[in-house]
Design an enzyme around this catalytic site. Structure first.
Site, PDB file in Angstrom:
ATOM      1  N   ARG A  79       0.814  -1.224   0.000  1.00  0.00           N
ATOM      2  CA  ARG A  79       0.000   0.000   0.000  1.00  0.00           C
ATOM      3  C   ARG A  79       0.842   1.267   0.000  1.00  0.00           C
ATOM      4  O   ARG A  79       0.352   2.352  -0.162  1.00  0.00           O
ATOM      5  CB  ARG A  79      -0.949  -0.010   1.196  1.00  0.00           C
ATOM      6  CG  ARG A  79      -2.125  -0.957   0.958  1.00  0.00           C
ATOM      7  CD  ARG A  79      -3.010  -1.014   2.155  1.00  0.00           C
ATOM      8  NE  ARG A  79      -2.240  -1.385   3.353  1.00  0.00           N
ATOM      9  CZ  ARG A  79      -2.742  -1.464   4.564  1.00  0.00           C
ATOM     10  NH1 ARG A  79      -4.001  -1.173   4.769  1.00  0.00           N
ATOM     11  NH2 ARG A  79      -1.998  -1.823   5.583  1.00  0.00           N
TER      12      ARG A  79
ATOM     13  N   HIS B 145       0.224 -24.552  11.503  1.00  0.00           N
ATOM     14  CA  HIS B 145       1.403 -25.419  11.500  1.00  0.00           C
ATOM     15  C   HIS B 145       1.237 -26.680  12.366  1.00  0.00           C
ATOM     16  O   HIS B 145       1.597 -27.772  11.952  1.00  0.00           O
ATOM     17  CB  HIS B 145       2.628 -24.658  12.030  1.00  0.00           C
ATOM     18  CG  HIS B 145       2.896 -23.369  11.314  1.00  0.00           C
ATOM     19  ND1 HIS B 145       2.711 -23.218   9.965  1.00  0.00           N
ATOM     20  CD2 HIS B 145       3.365 -22.175  11.757  1.00  0.00           C
ATOM     21  CE1 HIS B 145       3.056 -21.980   9.616  1.00  0.00           C
ATOM     22  NE2 HIS B 145       3.441 -21.332  10.682  1.00  0.00           N
TER      23      HIS B 145
ATOM     24  N   ASP C 215      -2.483 -18.302  14.729  1.00  0.00           N
ATOM     25  CA  ASP C 215      -1.198 -18.128  14.043  1.00  0.00           C
ATOM     26  C   ASP C 215      -0.470 -19.464  13.886  1.00  0.00           C
ATOM     27  O   ASP C 215       0.136 -19.724  12.851  1.00  0.00           O
ATOM     28  CB  ASP C 215      -0.331 -17.151  14.866  1.00  0.00           C
ATOM     29  CG  ASP C 215       0.997 -16.809  14.195  1.00  0.00           C
ATOM     30  OD1 ASP C 215       1.016 -16.710  12.957  1.00  0.00           O
ATOM     31  OD2 ASP C 215       2.008 -16.648  14.908  1.00  0.00           O
TER      32      ASP C 215
ATOM     33  N   LYS D  40       9.340 -27.545   5.233  1.00  0.00           N
ATOM     34  CA  LYS D  40      10.591 -27.758   5.967  1.00  0.00           C
ATOM     35  C   LYS D  40      11.098 -29.170   5.679  1.00  0.00           C
ATOM     36  O   LYS D  40      10.350 -30.138   5.790  1.00  0.00           O
ATOM     37  CB  LYS D  40      10.375 -27.610   7.478  1.00  0.00           C
ATOM     38  CG  LYS D  40      10.190 -26.164   7.932  1.00  0.00           C
ATOM     39  CD  LYS D  40       9.980 -26.120   9.431  1.00  0.00           C
ATOM     40  CE  LYS D  40       9.597 -24.741   9.921  1.00  0.00           C
ATOM     41  NZ  LYS D  40      10.711 -23.818  10.027  1.00  0.00           N
TER      42      LYS D  40
ATOM     43  N   LYS E  38      -0.939 -18.201   5.362  1.00  0.00           N
ATOM     44  CA  LYS E  38      -1.778 -18.544   6.492  1.00  0.00           C
ATOM     45  C   LYS E  38      -1.813 -17.367   7.464  1.00  0.00           C
ATOM     46  O   LYS E  38      -0.907 -16.536   7.395  1.00  0.00           O
ATOM     47  CB  LYS E  38      -1.275 -19.825   7.184  1.00  0.00           C
ATOM     48  CG  LYS E  38       0.224 -19.823   7.439  1.00  0.00           C
ATOM     49  CD  LYS E  38       0.761 -19.702   8.803  1.00  0.00           C
ATOM     50  CE  LYS E  38       0.268 -18.912   9.889  1.00  0.00           C
ATOM     51  NZ  LYS E  38       1.282 -18.085  10.571  1.00  0.00           N
TER      52      LYS E  38
ATOM     53  N   GLU F 179       8.689 -20.823  21.306  1.00  0.00           N
ATOM     54  CA  GLU F 179       9.587 -19.869  20.642  1.00  0.00           C
ATOM     55  C   GLU F 179      10.126 -18.891  21.682  1.00  0.00           C
ATOM     56  O   GLU F 179       9.399 -18.500  22.596  1.00  0.00           O
ATOM     57  CB  GLU F 179       8.834 -19.079  19.568  1.00  0.00           C
ATOM     58  CG  GLU F 179       8.307 -19.950  18.438  1.00  0.00           C
ATOM     59  CD  GLU F 179       7.606 -19.107  17.379  1.00  0.00           C
ATOM     60  OE1 GLU F 179       8.242 -18.834  16.355  1.00  0.00           O
ATOM     61  OE2 GLU F 179       6.453 -18.711  17.584  1.00  0.00           O
TER      62      GLU F 179
HETATM   63  C1  BG6 Z   1       4.892 -18.107  11.286  1.00  0.00           C
HETATM   64  C2  BG6 Z   1       4.207 -17.427  12.432  1.00  0.00           C
HETATM   65  O1  BG6 Z   1       3.969 -18.686  10.420  1.00  0.00           O
HETATM   66  O2  BG6 Z   1       5.761 -19.107  11.782  1.00  0.00           O
HETATM   67  C3  BG6 Z   1       5.219 -16.861  13.398  1.00  0.00           C
HETATM   68  O3  BG6 Z   1       3.369 -16.391  11.939  1.00  0.00           O
HETATM   69  C4  BG6 Z   1       6.211 -17.918  13.833  1.00  0.00           C
HETATM   70  O4  BG6 Z   1       4.564 -16.287  14.533  1.00  0.00           O
HETATM   71  C5  BG6 Z   1       6.799 -18.620  12.621  1.00  0.00           C
HETATM   72  O5  BG6 Z   1       7.236 -17.304  14.596  1.00  0.00           O
HETATM   73  C6  BG6 Z   1       7.676 -19.790  13.008  1.00  0.00           C
HETATM   74  O6  BG6 Z   1       8.241 -20.312  11.855  1.00  0.00           O
HETATM   75  P1  BG6 Z   1       9.728 -20.835  11.825  1.00  0.00           P
HETATM   76  O7  BG6 Z   1       9.927 -21.370  10.452  1.00  0.00           O
HETATM   77  O8  BG6 Z   1      10.602 -19.674  12.139  1.00  0.00           O
HETATM   78  O9  BG6 Z   1       9.749 -21.895  12.875  1.00  0.00           O
END
Ligand code: BG6
Length: 488
Positions: A62, A253, A248, A195, A161, A229
């Site tokens: 944008r 995932h 998220d 992955k 996503k 994380e």
């Molecule tokens: C993303 C999320 O899809 O995946 C993030 O939006 C997250 O919040 C991330 O930190 C983790 O992915 P990776 O590949 O760094 O483990």
């Protein structure tokens, strides 16, 4: 369901094919994901010889940027991600393909002109890839704009996503997509599936005969899918406030990982066959109830810039999931993820049942050991380990914990592997749906989440740097989280 016909059969050889010539339109080109993953990924595909012979990348967002602004921004992203000096020849080849056009879905938009200009430079019509790296609420207007500009034919669309924010919005987005695109043009991305270590779950399960006989309720006590994380939210609070940990990470995932762990052996390693089996798992998932979920927020989240004062957004989610089919009935799957936790890992742990009788004398140490477990550490590169009991060296019959470990870093071809986004962008360019999710699959995952979304459990608190509130440990009951336990 995806019934794509790839341009080339990418599974035929061990080497990935070079995609046909493309114009890529990257929406959200100045956003966080583009900076961290997409620009570095596209550049790295160029270095690896996996970009088409002829291509253009039109960045869009944008903001008001020039082509040179975009090049500078992409260059910085590549430098930040590479950790090694940028290959100047490759960069020059890549940079001259970049241009910028503003996306303004409320006013006149020049997307069609930008795509036409790229095709004119190439002297012919190119395949088009629209990559929507934008939040759920922005997707609908962009899909409409692509349709209005007449850019849907001869194209594919990749959607980040989370896909929607609940069942109703996912259905609405799917319906809109199907007004503009055929289903086989649509690629719903979940980068965990790209992955290398995650694809290894499939290799381990289906390239070996020894696991299948024990891969069921008779031998598996429970499964843990644990992605804590240490990262905080920094500049992402605007996205995160409306999303939270469940949308998220869990509905995306973690559920996709669960699909790979729990699926029946597919009849072939192809998109249609994998999707059928994965979606059967999602169909068998029991609808989550309020007491199947723990939601928590780290202390201090509400003080971060961009967060509403009384925000109820969870930064940690832990869930207990049941898959009600013959293979998994009675076997709980425990899922956990959160920001600012004690450690950053991605672990799938299969915990096996104990030996039926204990013949070792009291005091031998057997009782104190954890059950046998198989652990997939989905780090990059991944590690596989099998935890078991072995005799402690010495004259007595003492037993101690032992591990058999395989690190993918030691695999000879390890350095040739692609980062998840690189792999998936490449797959979308060659039309391979194997590692993408489908409309029915995604809608089912929102369906099993419907009750906890409409009636969420109370929000708990946890100190940054911890393993979450006590309720997370209570959820797993008599067991314990592998990560916060002994074998870390
Ligand atoms: C993303 C999320 O899809 O995946 C993030 O939006 C997250 O919040 C991330 O930190 C983790 O992915 P990776 O590949 O760094 O483990």
């Amino acid at each position: 369901m995806a019934t794509t016909t790839p341009d080339i059969d990418p599974r035929e050889g061990r080497d990935l094919p070079v995609p046909p010539d493309h114009v890529i339109v990257l929406f959200g080109a100045t956003g966080d994901l583009a900076q961290r993953k997409l620009w570095p990924g596209l550049y790295h595909l160029e270095v690896a010889g996996l970009m088409p012979a002829e291509f253009a990348v039109i960045g869009s967002s944008r903001g008001d940027y020039s082509d040179d602004d975009l090049r500078a921004l992409a260059r910085k992203a590549v430098e930040d991600a590479e950790g090694v000096p940028v290959d100047e020849a490759a960069w020059a080849r890549f940079a001259h393909r970049l241009s910028y056009t503003i996306t303004d879905t409320s006013g006149p938009c020049h997307l069609d002109a930008a795509v036409e200009a790229a095709e004119q430079r190439a002297g012919r019509r190119l395949r088009r890839l629209h990559y929507l790296s934008v939040p759920p609420a922005a997707m609908g207007p962009i899909v409409r704009e692509i349709g209005r500009a007449g850019l849907a034919p001869h194209s594919r669309v990749v959607l980040e996503k989370p896909f929607g924010t609940d069942l109703a919005s996912a259905r609405e987005l799917n319906a809109l997509l199907h007004e503009v695109f055929e289903e086989d043009q649509v690629f719903r991305i979940d980068h965990f599936l790209g992955k290398e270590a995650v694809q290894n779950i499939l290799a381990l399960r289906f390239a070996n005969g020894m696991w299948e006989p024990v891969w069921n309720r008779g031998h598996i006590e429970h499964v843990q899918i644990d992605v804590p994380e240490t990262l905080g939210l920094t500049t992402r609070t605007a996205f995160y406030e409306a999303t939270g940990a469940y949308r998220d990470m869990v509905v995306t995932h973690l559920f996709q990982l669960l699909g790979f762990v729990a699926m029946e052996p597919p009849t072939a390693l192809r998109a249609r066959e994998l999707v059928v089996e994965k979606n059967k798992v999602f169909q068998a998932m029991r609808v989550l109830e309020s007491d199947d979920l723990v939601r928590a927020q780290y202390t201090g989240y509400r003080d971060e810039p961009g967060v509403r004062p009384g925000s109820e957004t969870e930064t940690l989610a832990a869930a207990r999931v049941w898959v009600d089919n013959w293979r998994w009935a009675g076997v709980p799957f425990y899922l956990r993820t959160g920001k600012l936790m004690a450690e950053g890992r991605r672990l799938v742990t299969i915990v096996f049942r104990d030996a039926p009788t204990r013949m070792f004398p009291r005091g031998s140490g057997v009782e104190e050991q954890d059950p046998n477990h198989l652990t997939f550490d989905l780090g990059d590169p991944g590690v596989l380990s099998l935890g078991f009991q072995a005799k402690a060296p010495g004259p007595g019959m003492d037993v101690e914990h032992a591990d058999l470990t395989y690190s993918f870093a030691s695999a000879p071809r390890h350095e040739q592997s692609l980062e998840a986004y690189e792999r998936l962008i490449h797959d979308a360019m060659v039309g391979d749906h194997t590692l993408f999710t489908t409309a029915d699959g995604v809608e089912r995952l929102w369906e099993v989440s419907a009750r906890i979304i409409s009636d969420p459990p109370p929000l708990r608190r946890y100190p940054p740097g911890s393993w979450g509130p006590p309720e997370v440990d209570e959820l797993i009951g008599a067991h314990r989280w592998h990560l916060s336990g002994r074998h870390q």
